[in-house]
Design an enzyme around this catalytic site. Sequence first.
Site, short mmCIF file in Angstrom:
data_model
loop_
_atom_site.label_atom_id
_atom_site.label_comp_id
_atom_site.label_asym_id
_atom_site.label_seq_id
_atom_site.Cartn_x
_atom_site.Cartn_y
_atom_site.Cartn_z
N ASN A 8 0.87 -1.18 0.00
CA ASN A 8 0.00 0.00 0.00
C ASN A 8 0.91 1.22 0.00
OD1 ASN A 8 -1.79 2.06 0.49
ND2 ASN A 8 -2.32 1.41 2.59
N TRP A 9 1.05 1.80 -1.19
CA TRP A 9 1.98 2.95 -1.31
C TRP A 9 1.44 4.20 -0.61
CZ3 TRP A 9 3.87 3.08 -7.15
CH2 TRP A 9 4.61 1.93 -7.41
N LYS A 10 0.15 4.22 -0.30
CA LYS A 10 -0.50 5.42 0.23
C LYS A 10 -0.21 6.60 -0.72
CE LYS A 10 -0.27 3.38 4.73
NZ LYS A 10 -0.37 3.53 6.16
N HIS A 94 -9.79 1.57 4.39
CA HIS A 94 -8.54 1.74 5.15
C HIS A 94 -8.80 2.69 6.32
CE1 HIS A 94 -4.49 2.85 6.27
NE2 HIS A 94 -4.10 1.74 5.66
N GLU A 96 -7.21 5.06 7.46
CA GLU A 96 -6.96 6.48 7.16
C GLU A 96 -8.16 7.11 6.45
OE1 GLU A 96 -3.19 5.79 5.24
OE2 GLU A 96 -2.33 5.28 7.19
N GLU A 165 -5.97 -4.65 10.31
CA GLU A 165 -4.96 -3.62 10.53
C GLU A 165 -5.27 -2.86 11.81
OE1 GLU A 165 -2.84 -2.56 6.56
OE2 GLU A 165 -4.43 -1.15 6.93
N GLY A 171 1.98 2.43 10.66
CA GLY A 171 2.97 3.49 10.51
C GLY A 171 3.64 3.90 11.80
N SER A 209 2.79 -2.00 10.30
CA SER A 209 4.23 -2.09 10.57
C SER A 209 4.82 -3.47 10.27
CB SER A 209 4.54 -1.66 12.00
OG SER A 209 4.19 -0.29 12.19
N GLY A 230 2.57 -1.16 4.23
CA GLY A 230 2.67 0.27 3.90
C GLY A 230 4.12 0.68 3.69
N GLY A 231 4.70 1.26 4.72
CA GLY A 231 6.05 1.82 4.63
C GLY A 231 7.07 0.91 3.96
P1 PGA Z 1 2.39 0.39 7.57
O1 PGA Z 1 0.98 0.61 6.88
O2 PGA Z 1 2.94 -0.93 7.06
O3 PGA Z 1 3.23 1.55 7.14
O4 PGA Z 1 2.16 0.35 9.04
C1 PGA Z 1 0.10 -0.47 6.62
C2 PGA Z 1 -1.19 0.06 6.04
O5 PGA Z 1 -1.65 1.12 6.46
O6 PGA Z 1 -1.77 -0.57 5.14
#
Ligand code: PGA
Length: 247
Positions: A8-10, A94, A96, A165, A171, A209, A230-231
């Site tokens: 997930n590049w966001k 998600h 967010e 999640e 994050g 994470s 994500g990251g």
């Molecule tokens: P993260 O994000 O791996 O940076 O914690 C995961 C996500 O939000 O899908």
Amino acid sequence: MKKLIAGNWKMNGSLAANDALVRALVKGMEGDAGCSVAVCVPAPYLAQVQMLRAGSALELGAQDVSQHSEGAYTGEVSAAMLKEFGVRYTIVGHSERRQYHCETDALVAEKARAALAAGITPIVCVGETLAEREAGRTEEIVKRQLAAVIHANGHCISEIIVAYEPVWAIGTGKTATPGEAQQVHAVLRAQLKAATGHADRVHILYGGSMNAANAASLLAQPDIDGGLVGGASLKAADFLQIVRAAR
Ligand code: PGA
């Protein structure tokens, strides 16, 4: 069942950075990756990434989709549009988006329905906040979030993917322990089994994470069928190491 690792590049990337990242992923996945691999990219980059991944096993995903099929919805992107760009998966709900865009359980369920109707697999995110976990409400929250999607999608439910999640792990560098994650995955598994009424196994991914160092122990849990990353999906070497851990 093959595991799925989805990046997930966001809201990250650029034409130049995407080019380098996707080329490295395609090269690193040559031969059999041993699991399914996808990147969920910002909408403007779908065409670029579709071209870069052509001929490889890397699948394309989006990060959101409109619940509407077409019309006067400025700024929205429909599932049919995503489909035209070779999109196989789209994230919906998600945390967010739930937090910053006020997406409700009912809206998330509608988005999952719109994706399924266009032949796109929704990756439905569920997860509790830290306050909810500390109040002992984790199970109640994730079950409520998933129930809305089950309710709206009935017999199609075995075609969705679920991502657990925990919001406090996204994050933050704070990962759920493999045991904590497994416990919630087992709850979701039972809920899905009851809804599908047969043995079809729905992928349940862990996200929050996940990184090159902790992926193997999370992915070794019986009900963790992959990761939403994500990251660590923004660095080819780290992402490929997670892919290898999922073999
Ligand atoms: P993260 O994000 O791996 O940076 O914690 C995961 C996500 O939000 O899908």
